[in-house]
Design an enzyme around this catalytic site. Structure first.
Site, mmCIF file in Angstrom:
data_model
loop_
_atom_site.group_PDB
_atom_site.id
_atom_site.type_symbol
_atom_site.label_atom_id
_atom_site.label_comp_id
_atom_site.label_asym_id
_atom_site.label_seq_id
_atom_site.Cartn_x
_atom_site.Cartn_y
_atom_site.Cartn_z
ATOM 1 N N LEU A 1 1.387 3.780 2.385
ATOM 2 C CA LEU A 1 2.385 3.920 3.452
ATOM 3 C C LEU A 1 3.291 2.634 3.802
ATOM 4 O O LEU A 1 4.521 2.789 3.995
ATOM 5 C CB LEU A 1 1.553 3.972 4.652
ATOM 6 C CG LEU A 1 2.156 4.144 6.121
ATOM 7 C CD1 LEU A 1 3.215 5.221 6.130
ATOM 8 C CD2 LEU A 1 1.242 4.145 7.451
ATOM 9 N N THR B 1 -6.415 6.709 12.344
ATOM 10 C CA THR B 1 -6.748 7.583 11.542
ATOM 11 C C THR B 1 -7.502 8.894 12.563
ATOM 12 O O THR B 1 -8.010 8.660 13.727
ATOM 13 C CB THR B 1 -7.894 7.271 10.788
ATOM 14 O OG1 THR B 1 -8.455 8.449 9.873
ATOM 15 C CG2 THR B 1 -9.101 6.628 11.443
ATOM 16 N N GLY C 1 0.806 -1.205 0.258
ATOM 17 C CA GLY C 1 -0.181 0.062 0.046
ATOM 18 C C GLY C 1 0.873 1.326 -0.045
ATOM 19 O O GLY C 1 2.054 1.227 -0.089
ATOM 20 N N ALA D 1 -5.344 -1.866 5.926
ATOM 21 C CA ALA D 1 -6.883 -1.589 6.426
ATOM 22 C C ALA D 1 -7.454 -1.502 4.906
ATOM 23 O O ALA D 1 -6.982 -1.448 4.032
ATOM 24 C CB ALA D 1 -6.817 -0.181 7.045
ATOM 25 N N TYR E 1 -16.123 3.981 8.752
ATOM 26 C CA TYR E 1 -14.738 3.842 8.536
ATOM 27 C C TYR E 1 -14.065 3.966 9.908
ATOM 28 O O TYR E 1 -13.216 3.422 10.368
ATOM 29 C CB TYR E 1 -14.067 4.449 7.487
ATOM 30 C CG TYR E 1 -12.356 4.588 7.419
ATOM 31 C CD1 TYR E 1 -11.501 3.770 7.004
ATOM 32 C CD2 TYR E 1 -11.995 5.886 7.872
ATOM 33 C CE1 TYR E 1 -10.304 3.659 6.990
ATOM 34 C CE2 TYR E 1 -10.557 5.954 7.836
ATOM 35 C CZ TYR E 1 -9.770 4.904 7.317
ATOM 36 O OH TYR E 1 -8.563 4.984 7.476
HETATM 37 N N1 LIG Z 1 -5.133 7.282 3.203
HETATM 38 C C1 LIG Z 1 -5.248 8.144 4.276
HETATM 39 O O1 LIG Z 1 -5.498 9.323 3.867
HETATM 40 C C2 LIG Z 1 -4.962 7.684 5.473
HETATM 41 C C3 LIG Z 1 -5.380 8.534 6.547
HETATM 42 C C4 LIG Z 1 -5.235 8.135 8.033
HETATM 43 C C5 LIG Z 1 -4.985 7.005 8.203
HETATM 44 N N2 LIG Z 1 -4.728 5.991 7.319
HETATM 45 C C6 LIG Z 1 -4.523 4.618 7.651
HETATM 46 O O2 LIG Z 1 -2.981 4.556 7.251
HETATM 47 C C7 LIG Z 1 -2.864 3.176 6.718
HETATM 48 C C8 LIG Z 1 -2.254 3.032 5.555
HETATM 49 O O3 LIG Z 1 -3.131 3.563 4.643
HETATM 50 P P1 LIG Z 1 -2.397 3.722 2.960
HETATM 51 O O4 LIG Z 1 -3.278 5.179 2.567
HETATM 52 O O5 LIG Z 1 -1.165 3.113 2.674
HETATM 53 O O6 LIG Z 1 -3.738 2.640 2.496
HETATM 54 P P2 LIG Z 1 -3.639 1.959 1.168
HETATM 55 O O7 LIG Z 1 -2.667 2.417 0.084
HETATM 56 O O8 LIG Z 1 -5.258 1.547 0.747
HETATM 57 O O9 LIG Z 1 -2.906 0.411 1.627
HETATM 58 C C9 LIG Z 1 -3.815 -0.233 2.344
HETATM 59 C C10 LIG Z 1 -2.981 -1.714 2.386
HETATM 60 O O10 LIG Z 1 -4.079 -2.596 2.970
HETATM 61 C C11 LIG Z 1 -4.259 -3.822 2.137
HETATM 62 N N3 LIG Z 1 -5.320 -4.552 2.276
HETATM 63 C C12 LIG Z 1 -6.574 -3.910 1.858
HETATM 64 N N4 LIG Z 1 -7.598 -4.837 2.156
HETATM 65 C C13 LIG Z 1 -6.964 -5.833 2.678
HETATM 66 C C14 LIG Z 1 -7.475 -7.228 3.140
HETATM 67 N N5 LIG Z 1 -8.837 -7.521 3.063
HETATM 68 N N6 LIG Z 1 -6.642 -7.882 3.510
HETATM 69 C C15 LIG Z 1 -5.177 -7.731 3.757
HETATM 70 N N7 LIG Z 1 -4.772 -6.617 3.197
HETATM 71 C C16 LIG Z 1 -5.843 -5.634 2.540
HETATM 72 C C17 LIG Z 1 -3.929 -3.281 0.941
HETATM 73 O O11 LIG Z 1 -3.564 -4.221 -0.276
HETATM 74 P P3 LIG Z 1 -4.423 -4.054 -1.782
HETATM 75 O O12 LIG Z 1 -3.538 -2.903 -2.264
HETATM 76 O O13 LIG Z 1 -3.943 -5.312 -2.332
HETATM 77 O O14 LIG Z 1 -5.724 -3.803 -1.689
HETATM 78 C C18 LIG Z 1 -2.891 -2.210 0.956
HETATM 79 O O15 LIG Z 1 -1.745 -3.133 0.816
HETATM 80 C C19 LIG Z 1 -4.400 2.405 7.115
HETATM 81 O O16 LIG Z 1 -4.361 1.843 8.209
HETATM 82 C C20 LIG Z 1 -5.001 3.627 6.849
HETATM 83 O O17 LIG Z 1 -6.394 3.184 7.582
HETATM 84 C C21 LIG Z 1 -4.759 6.466 5.763
#
Ligand SMILES: NC(=O)c1ccc[n+]([C@@H]2O[C@H](COP(=O)([O-])OP(=O)(O)OC[C@H]3O[C@@H](n4cnc5c(N)ncnc54)[C@H](OP(=O)(O)O)[C@@H]3O)[C@@H](O)[C@H]2O)c1
Length: 307
Positions: free
Chosen positions: A12, A103, A10, A62, A129
């Site tokens: 992060l 988050t 993902g 997530a 969420y």
């Molecule tokens: N994005 C934001 O703005 C934001 C803000 C605050 C907090 N966060 C938190 O920061 C963290 C990282 O976010 P990010 O933006 O890097 O998210 P991301 O790019 O969507 O990455 C999420 C990762 O989780 C994997 N994933 C999704 N569904 C899954 C499942 N059912 N089983 C196993 N793995 C799964 C995804 O795999 P695939 O790519 O193969 O689906 C991806 O590797 C998360 O915990 C998120 O809640 C994010």
């Protein structure tokens, strides 16, 4: 240390793995992702923890599709809530430490005093969420507390495994399409059509660069002082429209931004209006202001969008 990263592919997760490479305290980087690590499979986390025996796990996986979570709150709770508890239980039982990435959406965004939310503020999510991520935090705390109580005092190495919660917000950076990528594409379309670009002007948060966040998380790991709740975001805050204006300025596009209320586009998920987090102290010092981070990211963003 053997360090596992969930959601390794993902946005992060990718930055975390890059930041861990070559660090003297790191013996092995274990990249866990779909299909091996499956948030839908209750046995998956324990299987991986027992197989790979990490000293530390950073849980970045997530279900981050906030509208998807709003359409299927039960699945959101399974993936972001229950699965985090299962991972935490497996870590706590085997003596591994854990950092759970959470988050700003655990807060309702109704704060009116202009200050950011601190770790001691009461969470009160207003969308599925946020509710599922808060459930994940709570399940992880419960699992570590229960394991500590069951163990008595200390584990076999004489050290109690630790749990850290790192809350962050509005991530941008290399990898999957982020807000800057989407806004840039929309701004180019608006420029071609000679129309203003409508962007939400009543939602506040702190754009946070995954590279800076990853560096801070790795700093917490290296210091060993990661227990507790941390708010890790870049400095300052902005509205979505201010963020968009910054991006359009860097791209030198001739597009007017028209600020509109978030009610213009009803969505399944309601974001907190005031989603600003107050950054907590870090061993590596405060993160730079988000505009400086965006300035570093902008050439990469522009090159990618022109490719
Ligand atoms: N994005 C934001 O703005 C934001 C803000 C605050 C907090 N966060 C938190 O920061 C963290 C990282 O976010 P990010 O933006 O890097 O998210 P991301 O790019 O969507 O990455 C999420 C990762 O989780 C994997 N994933 C999704 N569904 C899954 C499942 N059912 N089983 C196993 N793995 C799964 C995804 O795999 P695939 O790519 O193969 O689906 C991806 O590797 C998360 O915990 C998120 O809640 C994010």
């Amino acid at each position: 240390m053997r360090i596992a990263v969930t959601g390794a592919g993902g946005r992060l997760g990718t930055s975390l793995r890059s930041e861990l490479v070559g660090r003297p305290f790191v013996d092995a980087i274990l990249a866990w992702d779909i299909p091996e690590h499956d948030l839908d499979d209750p046995a998956s986390a324990e299987r991986l923890v027992r197989r790979d025996r990490p000293d530390m796990v950073v849980h970045a996986a997530a279900w981050t599709d906030v509208d998807g979570c709003a359409r299927d709150p039960e699945l959101a709770m399974r993936r972001n809530g229950v699965a985090t508890g299962e991972l935490a239980a497996a870590c706590a039982l085997t003596g591994a430490g854990l950092i759970v990435i959470s988050t700003n959406e655990v807060f309702d965004g109704t704060r009116k005093d202009g200050a950011g939310y601190g770790p001691d503020d009461e969470p009160h999510p207003i969308n599925p969420y946020g509710a599922s991520k808060l459930a994940g935090e709570q399940a992880a705390r419960r699992a570590f507390a229960e394991a500590a109580a069951a163990r008595g005092a200390t584990d076999s190495r004489g050290v109690e495994p630790q749990l850290g919660i790192v809350r962050t917000a509005w991530l941008f950076g290399p990898g999957a399409p982020d807000f800057p990528t989407k806004i840039l594409a929309a701004a180019r379309r608006a420029a071609q059509a000679g129309e203003p670009l409508k962007v939400v002007g009543d939602e506040w948060g702190t754009p946070t660069y995954t590279v800076d966040l990853a560096r801070a998380v790795v700093g917490l790991l290296e210091s060993g002082r990661f227990a507790g709740t941390h708010h890790v975001v870049n400095g300052m805050f902005a509205t979505r429209s201010q963020w968009a204006m910054y991006i359009i300025g860097r791209a030198q596009l001739d597009v007017e931004v028209e600020e509109v209320p978030s009610t213009t586009w009803p969505r399944p998920s309601t974001p907190p209006r005031w989603g600003v987090l107050e950054p907590t102290a870090l061993p590596t010092g405060p993160l730079r202001v988000w505009t400086d981070a965006m300035a570093e990211y902008a050439p990469m963003l522009l090159a990618r969008s022109e490719a």
